[in-house]
Enzyme design. Structure first.
Site: not given
Ligand code: AMP
Ligand code: MG
Length: 495
Positions: A92, A95, A128, A178, A254-255
């Site tokens: 979800g 952040r 976050g 974004r 998720d991306n």
């Molecule tokens: P990402 O790899 O950036 O696509 O993130 C994968 C998941 O990790 C997503 O659900 C993001 O919201 C969560 N996430 C990544 N970095 C953080 C962070 N610094 N704090 C909280 N959630 C994070």
């Molecule tokens: Mg992501």
């Protein structure tokens, strides 16, 4: 201390009208000292935002999340996803916060999302927040993709928070704004499928059809038409990535968007020397998301979407599976057609010849064998056709014998196209960028910003990448691959 609301546009909040189980409603967590680092005036105009008369302080406050614009209903969306092949049933916006949607000048609904805006229900162990380096990286690369005409989320603003975030050490914190056609991902559907929440899937599918695939509503099976639509857009998108050597780096489900836009620029990078095995991301140890594997991975991700949609496709499960499987099989021909058309254009070929596939294959094999820079190869080929720099391509490939033979074949093939060499070269320069976000340039721009607070290199690189096709004297350093001492072998998400 949240300040009073400021109007910047007419928010529609259609996603916020979905049922409770789709998100957590919350405001961004205010930051101590917001400073505006970058603001995309052109995009703000395109979105019809009333930001032109606002002070830098107001813009910083809004795009740091300290002030919620009037009429917006912020939320963090829930989703799931396969991360490097492993299913995470609940991810979800950990952040990120969706501020709301505005209608742009062309009448399209666009999401405004803050990234790095504080913890949510979905933060798990994360803080976050986002660090300045990755924020500027996403800003640069998403805008470069847009300038090359590749469907992508956009960057509206980058704000320094005045707070430090702990990553490999303390780093300046930042918030990125974004803009996306929407933030709905393959993983959004997987979240409900993993819970057998078919009402949730139906609600989400109806929403996506209305927002992104309205024509699917009139199909015999709207859910199948939706799946086919996403497959087509994603196949064409990945072909566009392949044309410019873009390596996403984290193609988790998720991306991957339902809209067909590139999203989540983490450790993404551009390939320099042509090699399908190229990987930059430090976390991609086994090369799952290597350059040459991207089409196959996209198809795999879309099969996960198909699984989630099966119950909606047909009441007869066997029939639904058959229809969904056929749609997934169609990915390959759609992709290959887009790839071939793209490669023909890159080589300046106007007509179609059944030997083109072999001609292109031999060219790429030659680039791989000689470790030739992918981006420059096409530009030097155009220069060679032009005649005034006939030696440009042979010099680039170090007079490799096989590629010299290939050049003769290619020129004979071109001769059958009935196009003046200078016109062909000009057409090639319109589809082959001379300036891409080269890893060493990106790293240098980020380092200057993060380490000494100098945004000069970032701004210069951003300006050059805004016009990627036109070669300009004085910008040679931005066209060349890294020298031996500047090479970047790994990139990091820095989350
Ligand atoms: P990402 O790899 O950036 O696509 O993130 C994968 C998941 O990790 C997503 O659900 C993001 O919201 C969560 N996430 C990544 N970095 C953080 C962070 N610094 N704090 C909280 N959630 C994070
Ligand atoms: Mg992501």
């Amino acid at each position: 201390m949240t300040q009073a609301s400021i109007p910047i546009g007419a928010f529609e909040n259609s996603f916020a009208r979905l049922p409770d189980g789709f998100f957590q409603r919350l405001n961004p967590t205010p930051v101590s000292q917001p400073v505006l680092l970058a603001f995309n005036d052109d995009l703000a105009k395109e979105l019809g935002l009333q930001t032109a008369t606002l002070s830098q302080q107001d813009l910083a406050a809004i795009f740091a999340g300290n002030v919620v614009p009037s009429g917006a209903e912020p939320l963090a969306a829930v989703y799931a996803g396969h991360q490097f092949g492993n299913f995470a049933p609940q991810l979800g916006d950990g952040r990120a916060i969706l501020i709301g949607e505005v209608r742009d000048r062309a009448g399209r609904l666009r999401d405004l999302q803050l990234k790095g805006s504080g913890p949510t229900l979905y933060s798990r162990r994360g803080d976050g927040r986002a660090a300045l380096g990755p924020v500027l990286r996403e800003y640069l690369i998403s805008e470069a993709m847009h300038a090359m005409g590749i469907p992508t989320t956009r960057a509206l603003a980058a704000v320094l928070t005045g707070e430090q975030v702990l990553r490999e050490g303390y780093r300046p914190g930042a918030v990125m704004t974004r803009v996306a056609a929407s933030h709905i991902r393959v993983g959004s559907f997987q979240y409900f499928a993993a819970r057998d929440d078919w009402a949730g899937i139906r609600t989400l599918a109806d929403y996506v059809i209305k927002r992104h695939y309205p024509e699917a509503l009139y199909a015999e099976s709207p859910a199948l038409a939706l799946l086919q639509g996403v497959i087509e857009r994603q196949a064409k998108l990945i072909a566009r990535w392949m044309m410019v050597g873009f390596i996403h780096g984290v193609m988790n489900t998720d991306n991957m968007t339902l809209s067909g836009e590139t999203i989540d620029f983490g450790p993404c990078a551009f390939m320099d020397a042509y090699d399908p095995k190229t990987v930059f991301s430090s976390i991609d140890q086994f090369g799952r998301y290597a350059y040459g594997r991207q089409p196959g991975i996209a198809q795999w991700n879309l099969a996960r979407l198909a699984e989630a949609l099966v119950p909606l496709i047909d009441p007869d499960e066997a029939k639904a599976v058959e229809l969904a499987s056929a749609a997934i099989s169609d990915f390959a021909p759609i992709y290959h057609e887009a790839w071939l058309a793209g490669m023909r254009a890159k080589l300046g070929l106007l007509t179609e010849d059944e030997d083109d596939r072999a001609l292109i294959g031999d060219f790429l094999d030659g680039l791989e064998r000689t470790s030739t820079d992918f981006t420059l190869a096409f530009r030097r080929l155009a220069d060679t056709l032009d005649g005034n720099k006939a030696g440009a391509f042979p010099a680039l490939v170090k007079h490799d014998a096989l590629l010299t033979d290939w050049l003769a074949h290619y020129q004979a093939r071109c001769a059958r196209d009935q196009l003046a060499p200078s016109d062909r070269a000009a057409a090639m320069r319109q589809v082959n960028p001379i300036y891409i976000p080269r890893n060493h340039q990106v790293e240098a721009a980020l380092a200057a910003a993060v380490e000494v607070g100098d945004l000069g290199p970032f701004n210069r690189l951003h300006a050059i990448l805004a016009a990627p096709y036109e070669e300009v004297a004085g910008r040679e350093a931005y066209a060349e691959p890294a020298g031996p001492s500047e090479q970047v072998f790994q990139t990091f998400c820095g989350t």
